[in-house]
Design a protein around this motif. Structure first.
Motif, PDB file in Angstrom:
ATOM      1  N   ASN A  31      20.358  57.265 -20.256  1.00 41.24           N
ATOM      2  CA  ASN A  31      21.117  56.394 -21.162  1.00 41.24           C
ATOM      3  C   ASN A  31      20.738  54.930 -20.958  1.00 41.24           C
ATOM      4  O   ASN A  31      20.768  54.132 -21.885  1.00 41.24           O
ATOM      5  CB  ASN A  31      22.622  56.526 -20.920  1.00 41.24           C
ATOM      6  N   ARG A  32      20.393  54.605 -19.693  1.00 40.31           N
ATOM      7  CA  ARG A  32      20.156  53.204 -19.334  1.00 40.31           C
ATOM      8  C   ARG A  32      19.115  53.140 -18.224  1.00 40.31           C
ATOM      9  O   ARG A  32      19.059  54.013 -17.358  1.00 40.31           O
ATOM     10  CB  ARG A  32      21.470  52.568 -18.880  1.00 40.31           C
ATOM     11  N   ILE A  33      18.299  52.106 -18.250  1.00 39.27           N
ATOM     12  CA  ILE A  33      17.300  51.882 -17.209  1.00 39.27           C
ATOM     13  C   ILE A  33      17.606  50.559 -16.517  1.00 39.27           C
ATOM     14  O   ILE A  33      17.727  49.522 -17.175  1.00 39.27           O
ATOM     15  CB  ILE A  33      15.871  51.852 -17.769  1.00 39.27           C
ATOM     16  N   ILE A  34      17.751  50.616 -15.192  1.00 39.33           N
ATOM     17  CA  ILE A  34      17.938  49.412 -14.385  1.00 39.33           C
ATOM     18  C   ILE A  34      16.613  49.115 -13.692  1.00 39.33           C
ATOM     19  O   ILE A  34      16.074  49.959 -12.982  1.00 39.33           O
ATOM     20  CB  ILE A  34      19.045  49.609 -13.337  1.00 39.33           C
ATOM     21  N   HIS A  35      16.075  47.924 -13.926  1.00 44.15           N
ATOM     22  CA  HIS A  35      14.799  47.533 -13.328  1.00 44.15           C
ATOM     23  C   HIS A  35      15.062  46.649 -12.104  1.00 44.15           C
ATOM     24  O   HIS A  35      15.729  45.617 -12.208  1.00 44.15           O
ATOM     25  CB  HIS A  35      13.940  46.769 -14.339  1.00 44.15           C
ATOM     26  N   LEU A  36      14.528  47.081 -10.949  1.00 46.80           N
ATOM     27  CA  LEU A  36      14.625  46.292  -9.721  1.00 46.80           C
ATOM     28  C   LEU A  36      13.285  45.630  -9.423  1.00 46.80           C
ATOM     29  O   LEU A  36      12.218  46.189  -9.703  1.00 46.80           O
ATOM     30  CB  LEU A  36      15.014  47.180  -8.532  1.00 46.80           C
ATOM     31  N   PHE A  37      13.368  44.474  -8.822  1.00 46.67           N
ATOM     32  CA  PHE A  37      12.157  43.772  -8.359  1.00 46.67           C
ATOM     33  C   PHE A  37      12.531  42.920  -7.159  1.00 46.67           C
ATOM     34  O   PHE A  37      13.441  42.082  -7.244  1.00 46.67           O
ATOM     35  CB  PHE A  37      11.563  42.902  -9.474  1.00 46.67           C
ATOM     36  N   ASP A  38      11.875  43.163  -6.036  1.00 42.54           N
ATOM     37  CA  ASP A  38      12.149  42.423  -4.796  1.00 42.54           C
ATOM     38  C   ASP A  38      13.639  42.408  -4.439  1.00 42.54           C
ATOM     39  O   ASP A  38      14.187  41.388  -4.014  1.00 42.54           O
ATOM     40  CB  ASP A  38      11.632  40.982  -4.908  1.00 42.54           C
ATOM     41  N   GLY A  39      14.295  43.550  -4.633  1.00 47.08           N
ATOM     42  CA  GLY A  39      15.691  43.679  -4.239  1.00 47.08           C
ATOM     43  C   GLY A  39      16.699  43.143  -5.227  1.00 47.08           C
ATOM     44  O   GLY A  39      17.902  43.231  -4.990  1.00 47.08           O
ATOM     45  N   HIS A  40      16.227  42.583  -6.348  1.00 45.60           N
ATOM     46  CA  HIS A  40      17.119  42.037  -7.373  1.00 45.60           C
ATOM     47  C   HIS A  40      17.113  42.942  -8.598  1.00 45.60           C
ATOM     48  O   HIS A  40      16.128  43.622  -8.875  1.00 45.60           O
ATOM     49  CB  HIS A  40      16.667  40.631  -7.818  1.00 45.60           C
ATOM     50  N   VAL A  41      18.218  42.896  -9.358  1.00 45.25           N
ATOM     51  CA  VAL A  41      18.224  43.527 -10.673  1.00 45.25           C
ATOM     52  C   VAL A  41      17.520  42.584 -11.637  1.00 45.25           C
ATOM     53  O   VAL A  41      18.009  41.487 -11.909  1.00 45.25           O
ATOM     54  CB  VAL A  41      19.653  43.827 -11.158  1.00 45.25           C
ATOM     55  N   LEU A  42      16.361  43.033 -12.120  1.00 43.97           N
ATOM     56  CA  LEU A  42      15.564  42.196 -13.017  1.00 43.97           C
ATOM     57  C   LEU A  42      16.081  42.284 -14.447  1.00 43.97           C
ATOM     58  O   LEU A  42      16.193  41.274 -15.158  1.00 43.97           O
ATOM     59  CB  LEU A  42      14.096  42.624 -12.958  1.00 43.97           C
TER      60      LEU A  42
END
Length: 227
Positions: A208-219
């Motif tokens: 339903n949803r995609i959460i993108h992480l980058f270097d420990g943050h929610v991008l």
């Protein structure tokens, strides 16, 4: 169902400090199918472990159904997740010395379920996942796709309200991988909340949803479809 507030995880070894997660704020509704994506080392598995009560944050809060579970000790976390949270791993994590039936039965034994009820539950879930004919086999006698089906059976036999899947198709070919994602989609359609870590855009597209992480943050967060 799930809310994190400024969730931060710091790993310390000798004099080295590694920030795996930094100020992660997410909310997940009951019945969602959420995919977590990002490059290797961005904190995906660390986040999954905290959401599954396998680990605790260094800073911040994790609320599960409105209850702050951030500072529970090991024993309390074990009690909290028993029967509520199922885990599916990339490496299957089946016990080689146990048969397929015994691997799937194990969570029910920990819950104190009677033998007759365990037999019924295990047979039903093995039938549903189309591995009932391998009930007496050992993991080494199964293909990768069959092992992952057994791992899913073990995760869902307690009828958990939340399933956490860490790269569930990572060791599978495209055909078996597609079947695993189809199984997760079916479980979600039945009302189970699913959070899946994946590198595959194709797999993530089913969420339903995609959460993108980058270097420990929610991008970023992208909504694919309504629950």
């Amino acid at each position: 169902m799930i809310r994190t507030e400024n969730l931060t995880k710091i790993f310390r070894a000798d004099e080295v400090e590694t920030i795996a997660l930094k100020d992660v704020n997410i909310g997940i509704e009951e019945g969602e199918f959420v995919a977590i994506m990002g490059p290797s080392g961005c904190g995906k598995t660390t986040l999954l472990n905290i959401l599954g009560l396998l680990d605790t944050p260094t800073i911040g809060e994790y609320l599960y159904r409105g209850r702050n579970v951030s500072r529970l000790n090991d024993a309390q976390r074990t009690i909290e997740r028993k029967g509520k949270i199922g885990f599916i791993f990339q490496s299957y994590n089946l016990i080689e010395e146990l048969t397929v039936f015994e691997n799937v039965e194990l969570p029910l034994i920990y819950m104190g379920i009677s033998q007759s009820e365990r037999m019924m539950c295990v047979n039903n879930v093995l039938e549903r996942l189309r591995v009932s004919h391998r009930a007496k086999s050992f993991p080494r006698q199964l293909s990768g796709g069959q092992q992952q089906r057994v791992a899913i059976a073990r995760a869902v036999v307690t009828r958990p309200e939340l399933i956490l899947a860490d790269e569930p198709t990572g060791n599978l070919d495209s055909i078996n991988g597609a079947e695993v994602i189809e199984l997760l989609t079916e479980l979600n359609s039945d009302g189970t909340t699913i959070i899946m870590v994946t590198h595959s855009p194709t797999d993530a597209d089913k969420a339903n949803r995609i959460i993108h992480l980058f270097d420990g943050h929610v991008l970023s967060e992208n909504y694919r479809k309504a629950i």
